[in-house]
Design a protein around this motif. Structure first.
Motif, short mmCIF file in Angstrom:
data_model
loop_
_atom_site.label_atom_id
_atom_site.label_comp_id
_atom_site.label_asym_id
_atom_site.label_seq_id
_atom_site.Cartn_x
_atom_site.Cartn_y
_atom_site.Cartn_z
N LEU A 121 3.72 1.50 -5.27
CA LEU A 121 4.25 1.13 -3.53
C LEU A 121 2.99 1.26 -2.66
CD1 LEU A 121 7.51 3.72 -3.50
CD2 LEU A 121 7.39 0.97 -3.53
N ALA A 122 2.18 1.99 -3.52
CA ALA A 122 0.90 2.07 -2.18
C ALA A 122 -0.45 1.14 -2.46
CB ALA A 122 0.16 3.53 -3.66
N ALA A 123 -0.29 0.34 -3.76
CA ALA A 123 -0.80 -0.86 -4.17
C ALA A 123 -0.48 -1.81 -3.16
CB ALA A 123 -0.64 -1.27 -5.71
N ARG A 124 1.06 -1.64 -3.07
CA ARG A 124 1.82 -3.20 -1.90
C ARG A 124 1.04 -3.62 -0.76
NH1 ARG A 124 8.00 -3.55 -3.53
NH2 ARG A 124 7.75 -1.34 -1.69
N GLY A 125 0.76 -1.61 -0.05
CA GLY A 125 0.26 -1.92 0.49
C GLY A 125 1.08 -1.96 1.97
N ARG A 126 2.06 -2.23 2.27
CA ARG A 126 3.14 -2.17 2.66
C ARG A 126 3.38 -1.04 3.78
NH1 ARG A 126 6.42 -6.54 -0.34
NH2 ARG A 126 7.58 -5.22 -1.12
N GLU A 127 3.82 -0.36 2.56
CA GLU A 127 4.62 1.10 3.66
C GLU A 127 3.35 2.68 3.81
OE1 GLU A 127 7.25 -0.43 0.56
OE2 GLU A 127 5.42 0.10 0.13
N THR A 128 3.56 2.99 4.62
CA THR A 128 2.79 4.36 5.15
C THR A 128 2.91 5.45 3.61
OG1 THR A 128 4.13 5.34 6.27
CG2 THR A 128 3.35 3.80 7.78
N PRO A 129 1.92 6.13 3.56
CA PRO A 129 2.75 7.34 2.71
C PRO A 129 4.21 8.12 2.83
CG PRO A 129 0.64 7.58 3.33
CD PRO A 129 0.88 6.16 4.20
#
Length: 174
Positions: A121-129
């Motif tokens: 999910l972090a690698a997608r770069g679409r969501e905040t932490p």
């Protein structure tokens, strides 16, 4: 046969579906209709406005619809009819209705450990932490009671995950 591929965000459903489609050109992938802009990326889907979706739903164009994450999702009737195996990216919450709609539906749950989900999910770069934490809390969602499914753990390479999905797509032996 109709297969619903379900699982949490970051489990790699779309990656494994693409791998399965490459390995098995006889599979037919349903192109979902979703009330979000097509430019949003991710899977290949038809983006429509909420008004267009409602009109198509009222016209009876969909075999199955559901709501998730503030969006409407539809499986077009014309894409699930006909010969051969059909595969679609579904929703765990919509499975009770999906099983009633498609009595011979086979459900495949794609999963991965939380640490893998978080990294993807972090690698997608679409969501905040914060978004990632919320998605991980939903990842523990239990399958609806009475829904039979086969689990595919996608915790290694895409090739390994695809091989596991392909094994799950094989006919059930009595």
């Amino acid at each position: 046969m109709i297969f619903a591929i379900v699982g949490p965000s970051g489990a790699g459903k779309d990656t494994l579906i693409r791998g399965a489609m490459t390995a098995r050109p006889d599979l037919r992938l349903v192109r979902r209709v979703i009330t979000r802009p097509t430019e949003a990326g991710g899977e290949d889907f038809e983006g429509v406005t909420p008004e267009d979706f409602a009109h198509r739903q009222a016209r009876g164009d969909f075999a199955l619809t559901w709501q998730a994450h503030g969006l409407s999702y539809g499986i077009p009737k014309d894409q699930v009819s006909g010969p051969g195996d059909v595969i679609f990216n579904g929703s765990r919450a919509a499975l009770p209705l999906a099983v009633r709609t498609f009595p011979l539906l086979r459900v495949i749950l794609v999963t991965a450990p939380d640490i893998v989900l978080s990294a993807r999910l972090a690698a997608r770069g679409r969501e905040t932490p914060e978004d990632i934490r919320a998605r991980l809390s939903r990842a523990a969602f239990q399958m609806p009671e009475g829904i039979a499914f086969q689990a595919v753990v996608n915790d290694a390479t895409p090739e390994t995950g695809t091989a596991r999905l392909l094994a799950a797509l094989q006919p059930v032996r009595a």
